[in-house]
Design a protein around this motif. Structure first.
Motif, mmCIF file in Angstrom:
data_model
loop_
_atom_site.group_PDB
_atom_site.id
_atom_site.type_symbol
_atom_site.label_atom_id
_atom_site.label_comp_id
_atom_site.label_asym_id
_atom_site.label_seq_id
_atom_site.Cartn_x
_atom_site.Cartn_y
_atom_site.Cartn_z
ATOM 1 N N ARG A 139 -3.677 10.214 -2.451
ATOM 2 C CA ARG A 139 -3.792 9.273 -3.574
ATOM 3 C C ARG A 139 -3.155 7.961 -3.157
ATOM 4 O O ARG A 139 -1.945 7.886 -2.963
ATOM 5 N N VAL A 140 -3.983 6.936 -3.044
ATOM 6 C CA VAL A 140 -3.584 5.669 -2.457
ATOM 7 C C VAL A 140 -3.819 4.526 -3.433
ATOM 8 O O VAL A 140 -4.845 4.489 -4.109
ATOM 9 N N VAL A 141 -2.862 3.609 -3.480
ATOM 10 C CA VAL A 141 -3.037 2.367 -4.229
ATOM 11 C C VAL A 141 -2.640 1.216 -3.305
ATOM 12 O O VAL A 141 -1.597 1.251 -2.679
ATOM 13 N N ALA A 142 -3.530 0.253 -3.196
ATOM 14 C CA ALA A 142 -3.266 -0.942 -2.394
ATOM 15 C C ALA A 142 -3.399 -2.147 -3.317
ATOM 16 O O ALA A 142 -4.367 -2.259 -4.066
ATOM 17 N N MET B 202 0.853 -1.188 0.000
ATOM 18 C CA MET B 202 0.000 0.000 0.000
ATOM 19 C C MET B 202 0.888 1.237 0.000
ATOM 20 O O MET B 202 1.672 1.436 0.924
ATOM 21 N N THR B 203 0.781 2.035 -1.068
ATOM 22 C CA THR B 203 1.611 3.229 -1.219
ATOM 23 C C THR B 203 0.767 4.359 -1.807
ATOM 24 O O THR B 203 -0.407 4.173 -2.099
ATOM 25 N N ASP B 204 1.429 5.498 -2.022
ATOM 26 C CA ASP B 204 0.764 6.534 -2.800
ATOM 27 C C ASP B 204 0.992 6.237 -4.279
ATOM 28 O O ASP B 204 1.629 5.249 -4.637
ATOM 29 N N TRP B 205 0.481 7.088 -5.149
ATOM 30 C CA TRP B 205 0.547 6.828 -6.592
ATOM 31 C C TRP B 205 1.962 6.942 -7.148
ATOM 32 O O TRP B 205 2.215 6.549 -8.265
ATOM 33 N N ARG B 206 2.885 7.489 -6.353
ATOM 34 C CA ARG B 206 4.280 7.564 -6.780
ATOM 35 C C ARG B 206 5.060 6.342 -6.338
ATOM 36 O O ARG B 206 6.236 6.222 -6.627
ATOM 37 N N GLY B 207 4.402 5.464 -5.566
ATOM 38 C CA GLY B 207 5.082 4.289 -5.031
ATOM 39 C C GLY B 207 5.756 4.545 -3.697
ATOM 40 O O GLY B 207 6.458 3.692 -3.175
ATOM 41 N N GLU B 208 5.534 5.725 -3.123
ATOM 42 C CA GLU B 208 6.130 6.078 -1.837
ATOM 43 C C GLU B 208 5.301 5.499 -0.696
ATOM 44 O O GLU B 208 4.077 5.508 -0.738
ATOM 45 N N LEU C 242 3.262 5.133 2.608
ATOM 46 C CA LEU C 242 2.338 6.061 3.265
ATOM 47 C C LEU C 242 2.714 6.200 4.730
ATOM 48 O O LEU C 242 2.717 5.223 5.479
ATOM 49 N N THR C 243 3.060 7.410 5.135
ATOM 50 C CA THR C 243 3.422 7.681 6.523
ATOM 51 C C THR C 243 2.687 8.927 6.997
ATOM 52 O O THR C 243 2.088 9.655 6.189
ATOM 53 N N LEU C 244 2.771 9.165 8.290
ATOM 54 C CA LEU C 244 2.159 10.378 8.840
ATOM 55 C C LEU C 244 2.828 11.625 8.265
ATOM 56 O O LEU C 244 2.182 12.650 8.088
ATOM 57 N N GLY C 245 4.101 11.529 7.949
ATOM 58 C CA GLY C 245 4.857 12.683 7.492
ATOM 59 C C GLY C 245 4.717 13.024 6.021
ATOM 60 O O GLY C 245 5.060 14.125 5.613
ATOM 61 N N ASN C 246 4.227 12.103 5.184
ATOM 62 C CA ASN C 246 4.180 12.426 3.761
ATOM 63 C C ASN C 246 2.771 12.548 3.194
ATOM 64 O O ASN C 246 2.589 12.481 1.985
ATOM 65 N N HIS C 247 1.796 12.763 4.045
ATOM 66 C CA HIS C 247 0.424 12.904 3.557
ATOM 67 C C HIS C 247 0.273 14.082 2.602
ATOM 68 O O HIS C 247 -0.409 13.978 1.585
ATOM 69 N N GLU C 248 0.916 15.187 2.914
ATOM 70 C CA GLU C 248 0.818 16.367 2.042
ATOM 71 C C GLU C 248 1.364 16.054 0.649
ATOM 72 O O GLU C 248 0.799 16.460 -0.349
ATOM 73 N N ALA C 249 2.457 15.325 0.580
ATOM 74 C CA ALA C 249 3.073 14.998 -0.709
ATOM 75 C C ALA C 249 2.231 13.985 -1.497
ATOM 76 O O ALA C 249 2.135 14.072 -2.714
ATOM 77 N N SER C 250 1.620 13.043 -0.787
ATOM 78 C CA SER C 250 0.841 12.013 -1.487
ATOM 79 C C SER C 250 -0.533 12.520 -1.907
ATOM 80 O O SER C 250 -1.175 11.924 -2.768
ATOM 81 N N MET C 251 -0.987 13.610 -1.296
ATOM 82 C CA MET C 251 -2.270 14.232 -1.637
ATOM 83 C C MET C 251 -3.439 13.255 -1.501
ATOM 84 O O MET C 251 -4.434 13.376 -2.210
#
Length: 121
Positions: free
Chosen positions: A61-64, A42-48, A50-59
């Protein structure tokens, strides 16, 4: 209701991928360990991750995905769209380009899976 698709994915019954956009941190934060604990990714759409600290960057957008191979395929499509690799002109163009890439087969498969599951009750 947002968590239902992820529960289906983690349980191994019916869904192999869930893709969503514009989720709040509270919508997905507790689901990450469930999906990963079931062997999924489970990551964001960039493959990063998902953490509490990168929610702003992921906007939001989630893929599981149920496995690493499927996740790599999804990233090949979503990562290109996320980074602006296509000449999209708004949300409808984005959606139509994703549909052309073949993800709509998944939606049809999930719909059929739900219909079959309901008819067995």
């Amino acid at each position: 209701a947002d968590c239902y698709a992820y529960a289906i994915l983690a349980s191994g019954f019916g869904a192999d991928i869930v893709v969503e956009a514009d989720l709040g941190l509270y919508d997905y934060c507790a689901l990450v360990p469930v999906v990963e604990g079931a062997g999924g990714v489970m990551t964001d759409w960039r493959g990063e991750r998902l953490t509490l600290g990168n929610h702003e960057a992921s906007m939001g957008r989630v893929v599981a995905c149920s496995n690493e191979g499927l996740h790599k395929e999804a990233m090949a499509i979503l990562g290109k769209k996320w980074s602006g690799g296509s000449s999209s002109k708004g949300p409808s163009s984005f959606v139509s380009s994703i549909l052309k890439e073949g993800i709509w087969y998944l939606a049809v498969g999930i719909g059929i899976g739900f219909a079959v599951a309901k008819s067995k009750k």
